[in-house]
Scaffold this motif. Sequence first.
Motif, PDB file in Angstrom:
ATOM      1  N   ALA A 229      20.469  63.395 -20.926  1.00  0.00           N
ATOM      2  CA  ALA A 229      20.469  62.535 -19.734  1.00  0.00           C
ATOM      3  C   ALA A 229      20.815  63.315 -18.476  1.00  0.00           C
ATOM      4  N   ALA A 230      21.592  64.380 -18.623  1.00  0.00           N
ATOM      5  CA  ALA A 230      22.003  65.160 -17.451  1.00  0.00           C
ATOM      6  C   ALA A 230      20.865  65.989 -16.873  1.00  0.00           C
ATOM      7  N   ILE A 231      19.848  66.285 -17.681  1.00  0.00           N
ATOM      8  CA  ILE A 231      18.756  67.155 -17.228  1.00  0.00           C
ATOM      9  C   ILE A 231      18.004  66.573 -16.027  1.00  0.00           C
ATOM     10  N   PRO A 232      17.473  65.337 -16.093  1.00  0.00           N
ATOM     11  CA  PRO A 232      16.757  64.814 -14.916  1.00  0.00           C
ATOM     12  C   PRO A 232      17.657  64.611 -13.714  1.00  0.00           C
ATOM     13  N   VAL A 233      18.930  64.291 -13.952  1.00  0.00           N
ATOM     14  CA  VAL A 233      19.856  64.084 -12.835  1.00  0.00           C
ATOM     15  C   VAL A 233      20.038  65.379 -12.055  1.00  0.00           C
ATOM     16  N   VAL A 234      20.261  66.475 -12.770  1.00  0.00           N
ATOM     17  CA  VAL A 234      20.483  67.756 -12.100  1.00  0.00           C
ATOM     18  C   VAL A 234      19.199  68.249 -11.433  1.00  0.00           C
TER      19      VAL A 234
ATOM     20  N   GLN B  39      15.866  71.014   4.265  1.00  0.00           N
ATOM     21  CA  GLN B  39      14.711  71.521   4.996  1.00  0.00           C
ATOM     22  C   GLN B  39      14.250  70.531   6.060  1.00  0.00           C
ATOM     23  N   ARG B  40      14.207  69.235   5.689  1.00  0.00           N
ATOM     24  CA  ARG B  40      13.737  68.193   6.606  1.00  0.00           C
ATOM     25  C   ARG B  40      14.854  67.564   7.420  1.00  0.00           C
ATOM     26  N   GLU B  41      16.098  67.970   7.124  1.00  0.00           N
ATOM     27  CA  GLU B  41      17.274  67.435   7.816  1.00  0.00           C
ATOM     28  C   GLU B  41      17.366  65.914   7.685  1.00  0.00           C
ATOM     29  N   ILE B  42      17.290  65.448   6.428  1.00  0.00           N
ATOM     30  CA  ILE B  42      17.414  64.015   6.118  1.00  0.00           C
ATOM     31  C   ILE B  42      18.868  63.755   5.755  1.00  0.00           C
ATOM     32  N   LYS B  43      19.596  63.117   6.629  1.00  0.00           N
ATOM     33  CA  LYS B  43      21.043  63.005   6.474  1.00  0.00           C
ATOM     34  C   LYS B  43      21.443  62.143   5.282  1.00  0.00           C
ATOM     35  N   TRP B  44      20.793  60.986   5.099  1.00  0.00           N
ATOM     36  CA  TRP B  44      21.211  60.090   4.017  1.00  0.00           C
ATOM     37  C   TRP B  44      20.971  60.726   2.645  1.00  0.00           C
ATOM     38  N   LEU B  45      19.853  61.460   2.500  1.00  0.00           N
ATOM     39  CA  LEU B  45      19.549  62.103   1.225  1.00  0.00           C
ATOM     40  C   LEU B  45      20.501  63.277   0.976  1.00  0.00           C
TER      41      LEU B  45
ATOM     42  N   LEU C 193      25.249  65.701  -1.930  1.00  0.00           N
ATOM     43  CA  LEU C 193      26.590  66.275  -1.899  1.00  0.00           C
ATOM     44  C   LEU C 193      27.539  65.495  -2.799  1.00  0.00           C
ATOM     45  N   VAL C 194      27.396  64.174  -2.829  1.00  0.00           N
ATOM     46  CA  VAL C 194      28.239  63.351  -3.698  1.00  0.00           C
ATOM     47  C   VAL C 194      27.932  63.636  -5.170  1.00  0.00           C
ATOM     48  N   ILE C 195      26.638  63.756  -5.512  1.00  0.00           N
ATOM     49  CA  ILE C 195      26.252  64.043  -6.900  1.00  0.00           C
ATOM     50  C   ILE C 195      26.758  65.424  -7.326  1.00  0.00           C
ATOM     51  N   MET C 196      26.790  66.368  -6.406  1.00  0.00           N
ATOM     52  CA  MET C 196      27.317  67.699  -6.728  1.00  0.00           C
ATOM     53  C   MET C 196      28.759  67.612  -7.202  1.00  0.00           C
ATOM     54  N   LEU C 197      29.569  66.820  -6.519  1.00  0.00           N
ATOM     55  CA  LEU C 197      30.959  66.673  -6.923  1.00  0.00           C
ATOM     56  C   LEU C 197      31.055  66.023  -8.301  1.00  0.00           C
ATOM     57  N   ALA C 198      30.190  65.052  -8.567  1.00  0.00           N
ATOM     58  CA  ALA C 198      30.181  64.405  -9.878  1.00  0.00           C
ATOM     59  C   ALA C 198      29.760  65.394 -10.962  1.00  0.00           C
ATOM     60  N   ALA C 199      28.785  66.255 -10.652  1.00  0.00           N
ATOM     61  CA  ALA C 199      28.319  67.246 -11.628  1.00  0.00           C
ATOM     62  C   ALA C 199      29.409  68.251 -11.977  1.00  0.00           C
ATOM     63  N   GLU C 200      30.311  68.518 -11.045  1.00  0.00           N
ATOM     64  CA  GLU C 200      31.415  69.429 -11.324  1.00  0.00           C
ATOM     65  C   GLU C 200      32.290  68.914 -12.457  1.00  0.00           C
ATOM     66  N   THR C 201      32.483  67.590 -12.515  1.00  0.00           N
ATOM     67  CA  THR C 201      33.290  67.016 -13.589  1.00  0.00           C
ATOM     68  C   THR C 201      32.606  67.202 -14.947  1.00  0.00           C
ATOM     69  N   TYR C 202      31.273  67.219 -14.962  1.00  0.00           N
ATOM     70  CA  TYR C 202      30.529  67.439 -16.206  1.00  0.00           C
ATOM     71  C   TYR C 202      30.827  68.826 -16.767  1.00  0.00           C
TER      72      TYR C 202
ATOM     73  N   LEU D 225      31.216  77.425 -10.527  1.00  0.00           N
ATOM     74  CA  LEU D 225      31.516  78.107  -9.267  1.00  0.00           C
ATOM     75  C   LEU D 225      30.308  78.113  -8.328  1.00  0.00           C
ATOM     76  N   LEU D 226      29.113  78.305  -8.900  1.00  0.00           N
ATOM     77  CA  LEU D 226      27.900  78.279  -8.078  1.00  0.00           C
ATOM     78  C   LEU D 226      27.691  76.916  -7.432  1.00  0.00           C
ATOM     79  N   LEU D 227      27.891  75.846  -8.216  1.00  0.00           N
ATOM     80  CA  LEU D 227      27.695  74.509  -7.681  1.00  0.00           C
ATOM     81  C   LEU D 227      28.757  74.184  -6.633  1.00  0.00           C
ATOM     82  N   LEU D 228      29.982  74.656  -6.850  1.00  0.00           N
ATOM     83  CA  LEU D 228      31.038  74.440  -5.861  1.00  0.00           C
ATOM     84  C   LEU D 228      30.709  75.166  -4.561  1.00  0.00           C
ATOM     85  N   THR D 229      30.202  76.397  -4.679  1.00  0.00           N
ATOM     86  CA  THR D 229      29.780  77.148  -3.485  1.00  0.00           C
ATOM     87  C   THR D 229      28.597  76.459  -2.811  1.00  0.00           C
ATOM     88  N   THR D 230      27.672  75.950  -3.613  1.00  0.00           N
ATOM     89  CA  THR D 230      26.528  75.221  -3.070  1.00  0.00           C
ATOM     90  C   THR D 230      26.983  74.008  -2.275  1.00  0.00           C
ATOM     91  N   PHE D 231      27.965  73.293  -2.792  1.00  0.00           N
ATOM     92  CA  PHE D 231      28.513  72.133  -2.078  1.00  0.00           C
ATOM     93  C   PHE D 231      29.101  72.548  -0.726  1.00  0.00           C
TER      94      PHE D 231
END
Length: 374
Positions: free
Chosen positions: A236-241, A253-259, A264-273, A306-312
């Motif tokens: 289940a984690a594969i399509p989410v990531v 790239q398109r500077e879409i703020k809501w997306l 960014l929120v999903i990145m923090l959730a993925a860190e817990t995984y 660490l990569l995902l944390l840096t990405t965030f």
Amino acid sequence: MALEALLSTRAQRAFMLTILFQGIVVLTMVAVTFAFVRQGSCPGAHFNISDDMGNIVVTYAYPLNILAQTLPCYLALFALAEIFELLMAFDALRLRNVIQLIGILAFHSALIVFAALQIHETRTALVQMPGTTDFINGDGPGTLWRKVLPFLIVSPCIIAASLAVMLFWVRQLYFEFGWAIFHVVGANPAFKTMYQYYQILICLLKFDFFCFAGVTMQLLIVVLAASTAEFGLTIAAIPVVLFLLIACGYAVQREIKWLMSICLVIMLAAETYFIYKLVRFYEPASAFQYESTRATLTIFTIVAFLLLLTTFAIGVRCFTDFDKGLSKSKQHDVTAATKKYSHTPLPSPGEGNMSERQSSYLNGGQLEPRISIE
């Protein structure tokens, strides 16, 4: 001044050929190792699989999990890594992206560590009784372990030697691509800094994909049984990531703020995984499942975390740069910008030097007098 065409210079061709050559050698060594293990056998080291009536259906010369799990996963990971590195190198040369070239060097260094770890992991999978001379289960002279050990050692040595060669050619490419960012964003220092952070984020997203794929591949092939809840959670984690990485790249790239905010929120959730998986590797109730791949899985998971944390962190920095005038530059790569730049006619005598021309990359603004291209 127009930049050279893709793969038209000696440095570009040599860089790609270095990666291709070492990839072929390393994959050959891994494949030979796997072939020796598949063919290995000795009297008295066999075990049988029988049907319901007690009849022997098939005989294996060594534990099935070694043949069907650990070494095939090792081969698959190296194949994925080499293909990924080759594609990343081609992409970096196409985009004249020095930051991505530096990322490739870091990735290549990590491959040395991974190849060295696989010596330990393969020994754990093959050697059941240290000190014996049993062909399958021992580590003494004449055993299967001693037979494959030289091929395992060649891999990190070849990768390390190729890294030294790559460092030389990346230095040449650094000077060759010196004007790439100028062609895209012009001479504005603030634009240059924002664009570099954008490049770093896109590069990190690509490496995030590989680390996640590496962790997932090892879990699904080597460790988890299809009937467990953890197997379903990993699937289940594969399509989410994948959605996270693709959507984040599109949003920045398109500077879409809501997306971008959602990503960014999903990145923090993925860190817990990733934290959850690290706990599973070592807690007593599940530690036995990861015995033959614990070292590699731990390294992959920590690096992915660490990569995902840096990405965030870089993502937040890029988010603050939205609506500051860099959107058009993000949507046109270096090759398009340099092509446009190279087609700008040279001024005729008496019309001023190049430093006085209008730059299409600064919205028609006048370049500073000190800027010139020889």
